[in-house]
Design a protein around this motif. Structure first.
Motif, PDB file in Angstrom:
ATOM      1  N   ASP A   1      40.573  25.003   1.330  1.00 18.09           N
ATOM      2  CA  ASP A   1      41.764  25.833   1.557  1.00 18.09           C
ATOM      3  C   ASP A   1      42.907  25.003   2.136  1.00 18.09           C
ATOM      4  OD1 ASP A   1      40.371  28.028   0.641  1.00 18.09           O
ATOM      5  OD2 ASP A   1      39.872  28.779   2.641  1.00 18.09           O
TER       6      ASP A   1
ATOM      7  N   VAL B   1      44.694  22.897  -0.462  1.00 21.81           N
ATOM      8  CA  VAL B   1      45.552  23.679  -1.360  1.00 21.81           C
ATOM      9  C   VAL B   1      46.964  23.775  -0.798  1.00 21.81           C
ATOM     10  CG1 VAL B   1      45.929  25.984  -2.344  1.00 21.81           C
ATOM     11  CG2 VAL B   1      43.646  24.968  -2.370  1.00 21.81           C
ATOM     12  N   THR B   2      47.085  23.809   0.528  1.00 26.10           N
ATOM     13  CA  THR B   2      48.406  23.891   1.157  1.00 26.10           C
ATOM     14  C   THR B   2      48.898  22.535   1.630  1.00 26.10           C
ATOM     15  OG1 THR B   2      47.363  24.434   3.285  1.00 26.10           O
ATOM     16  CG2 THR B   2      48.066  26.273   1.893  1.00 26.10           C
TER      17      THR B   2
ATOM     18  N   TRP C   1      47.661  19.266  -2.569  1.00 23.29           N
ATOM     19  CA  TRP C   1      47.771  19.974  -3.839  1.00 23.29           C
ATOM     20  C   TRP C   1      49.220  20.371  -4.131  1.00 23.29           C
ATOM     21  CZ3 TRP C   1      45.046  20.221  -8.028  1.00 23.29           C
ATOM     22  CH2 TRP C   1      45.233  21.253  -8.949  1.00 23.29           C
TER      23      TRP C   1
ATOM     24  N   LYS D   1      50.985  19.483  -7.724  1.00 21.67           N
ATOM     25  CA  LYS D   1      51.669  20.438  -8.606  1.00 21.67           C
ATOM     26  C   LYS D   1      53.101  19.988  -8.864  1.00 21.67           C
ATOM     27  CE  LYS D   1      50.921  24.278  -6.331  1.00 21.67           C
ATOM     28  NZ  LYS D   1      50.935  25.742  -6.077  1.00 21.67           N
TER      29      LYS D   1
ATOM     30  N   GLU E   1      48.009  23.157 -12.006  1.00 25.97           N
ATOM     31  CA  GLU E   1      48.152  24.592 -11.818  1.00 25.97           C
ATOM     32  C   GLU E   1      47.044  25.141 -10.933  1.00 25.97           C
ATOM     33  OE1 GLU E   1      48.187  26.161 -15.746  1.00 25.97           O
ATOM     34  OE2 GLU E   1      50.224  25.444 -16.180  1.00 25.97           O
ATOM     35  N   ASP E   2      47.368  26.205 -10.215  1.00 22.35           N
ATOM     36  CA  ASP E   2      46.396  26.811  -9.300  1.00 22.35           C
ATOM     37  C   ASP E   2      45.145  27.310 -10.014  1.00 22.35           C
ATOM     38  OD1 ASP E   2      48.015  26.283  -7.137  1.00 22.35           O
ATOM     39  OD2 ASP E   2      48.873  28.299  -7.037  1.00 22.35           O
TER      40      ASP E   2
ATOM     41  N   GLN F   1      43.309  25.730 -11.802  1.00 25.86           N
ATOM     42  CA  GLN F   1      42.306  24.664 -11.791  1.00 25.86           C
ATOM     43  C   GLN F   1      41.453  24.674 -10.527  1.00 25.86           C
ATOM     44  OE1 GLN F   1      45.644  21.581 -13.211  1.00 25.86           O
ATOM     45  NE2 GLN F   1      43.648  20.612 -13.021  1.00 25.86           N
ATOM     46  N   ILE F   2      41.897  25.370  -9.504  1.00 24.16           N
ATOM     47  CA  ILE F   2      41.243  25.300  -8.196  1.00 24.16           C
ATOM     48  C   ILE F   2      39.890  25.999  -8.209  1.00 24.16           C
ATOM     49  CG2 ILE F   2      41.411  25.963  -5.768  1.00 24.16           C
ATOM     50  CD1 ILE F   2      44.472  25.850  -6.071  1.00 24.16           C
TER      51      ILE F   2
ATOM     52  N   GLN G   1      58.727  22.796  -2.675  1.00 27.00           N
ATOM     53  CA  GLN G   1      57.583  23.595  -3.093  1.00 27.00           C
ATOM     54  C   GLN G   1      57.401  24.846  -2.230  1.00 27.00           C
ATOM     55  OE1 GLN G   1      55.459  23.105  -5.845  1.00 27.00           O
ATOM     56  NE2 GLN G   1      57.179  21.781  -6.353  1.00 27.00           N
TER      57      GLN G   1
END
Length: 336
Positions: free
Chosen positions: A144, A147-148, A151, A155, A161-162, A164-165, A312
């Motif tokens: 997690d 991702v923030t 990642w 992107k 792209e999300d 893929q997560i 972003q």
């Protein structure tokens, strides 16, 4: 594992200032003038320069009393700094420091011992993946916190792209069981562990060598201590830089001995391979440090990182990212 550490720190950085009021942020000097330096995880080679500086007397010769406060899953470095429980701390990546600036926390990065963040993506060797771009569209195991964090950059730069997560559970089994899957990792940790335990030599992509602009192993100090005693801050930065140079190019045994004492679960083979990776990929002495010295930071690098994150939507457009750091202690560059 290193990424459990990253999750704990990033999550904490998002809450630290709400939990700790500004009036608690600075208690400069500490008990009997000791600088308590909180690391970001249990003792390991990625902190080796600090342990080496302590073991070889680099801090002492500059008149400093230093205690290393070992990190771990329950240790929140930003919160310790905010509460005045330590005088200095280790920042794992640039997001942590910008998070603090975004919250108005008077804590600054004063040096970056690693010019390159050791963050990597790991893929199977027989899937035709030759470049990081080849991972576009493939499932990637991410925490997690990642991702923030990195990642966001992936992107922005590569158009990942999300979709893929996939959830990373800090276990290599899902990666090993599915050749189509990639996963996050640390250059100095997961690739070695995977190869040692599974006999698989994975494809490893160091994000920093593909343009990821985050610093790592930063030294953080509260602004109050910076204002009150800048000479001590400079001495700490210079001693730490000397420790890192010694750990990577000299005899690392003194630092390793302290690491193994603090963390009995660590082993010498892990320390040795991690140190070799740090040398091979020039994590500490590459980039701007090649000319500016160990610990150097630049306005341009911070600007590039902040603009990427702001674009972003991670931070507001009016974020004053310059509040996250000061270059006062890397001019002249530490260790030169």
């Amino acid at each position: 594992m290193k990424f459990i550490r990253t999750i704990a720190i990033l999550a904490a950085a998002g809450l630290v200032w709400a939990c700790s009021p500004p009036k608690e942020a600075a208690q400069p000097g500490g008990e009997a003038g000791v600088i308590r330096f909180a690391t970001d995880w249990r003792a390991q080679a990625e902190q080796g320069g600090f342990y080496q500086a302590l073991a070889t007397g680099e801090y002492e010769k500059r008149g400093l009393k230093v205690q290393i406060v070992q990190g771990g899953p329950g240790v929140n470095v930003p919160q310790l700094l905010a509460a005045g429980a330590v005088e200095a701390g280790m920042g794992s990546n640039s997001f942590i420091v910008l998070n603090l600036a975004n919250q108005g926390a008077p804590i600054r990065a004063v040096a970056a011992m690693m010019q390159k963040d050791p963050q990597v993506l790991i893929a199977h060797p027989d899937q035709g993946i030759e470049r990081i771009e080849d991972l576009k569209g493939r499932p990637i195991l991410l925490s997690d916190a990642s991702v923030t964090a990195f990642w966001v950059w992936m992107k922005s730069k590569y158009g990942f792209e999300d979709a893929q997560i996939r959830k990373y559970t800090f276990n290599a089994a899902p990666f090993l069981s599915d050749k189509s899957v990639a996963q996050q990792g640390y250059l100095t940790s997961e690739p070695y562990t995977i190869e040692k335990t599974a006999g698989l030599k994975p494809r490893v992509f160091l994000l920093a060598d593909n343009g990821y602009p985050s610093y790592a192993a930063m030294i953080l100090f509260p602004q109050a201590l910076i204002d009150k005693d800048p000479a001590r801050v400079r001495a700490f930065v210079e001693a730490s830089a000397a420790g890192w140079k010694s750990y990577l190019t000299g005899d690392p045994k003194p630092g390793d001995a302290l690491i193994l004492k603090d963390n009995p679960e660590m082993t010498q083979d892990i320390l040795d391979q991690a140190r070799e990776k740090m040398r091979q990929y020039a994590l500490v002495e590459g980039g701007d440090a090649a000319s500016g010295g160990v610990g150097v930071m630049t306005d341009a690098r911070w600007k590039a990182f902040a603009e990427m994150a702001i674009a972003q939507g991670v931070y507001p457009k009016d974020l004053d990212y310059t509040k996250a750091y000061t270059l006062d202690f890397v001019r002249p560059a530490a260790g030169k």
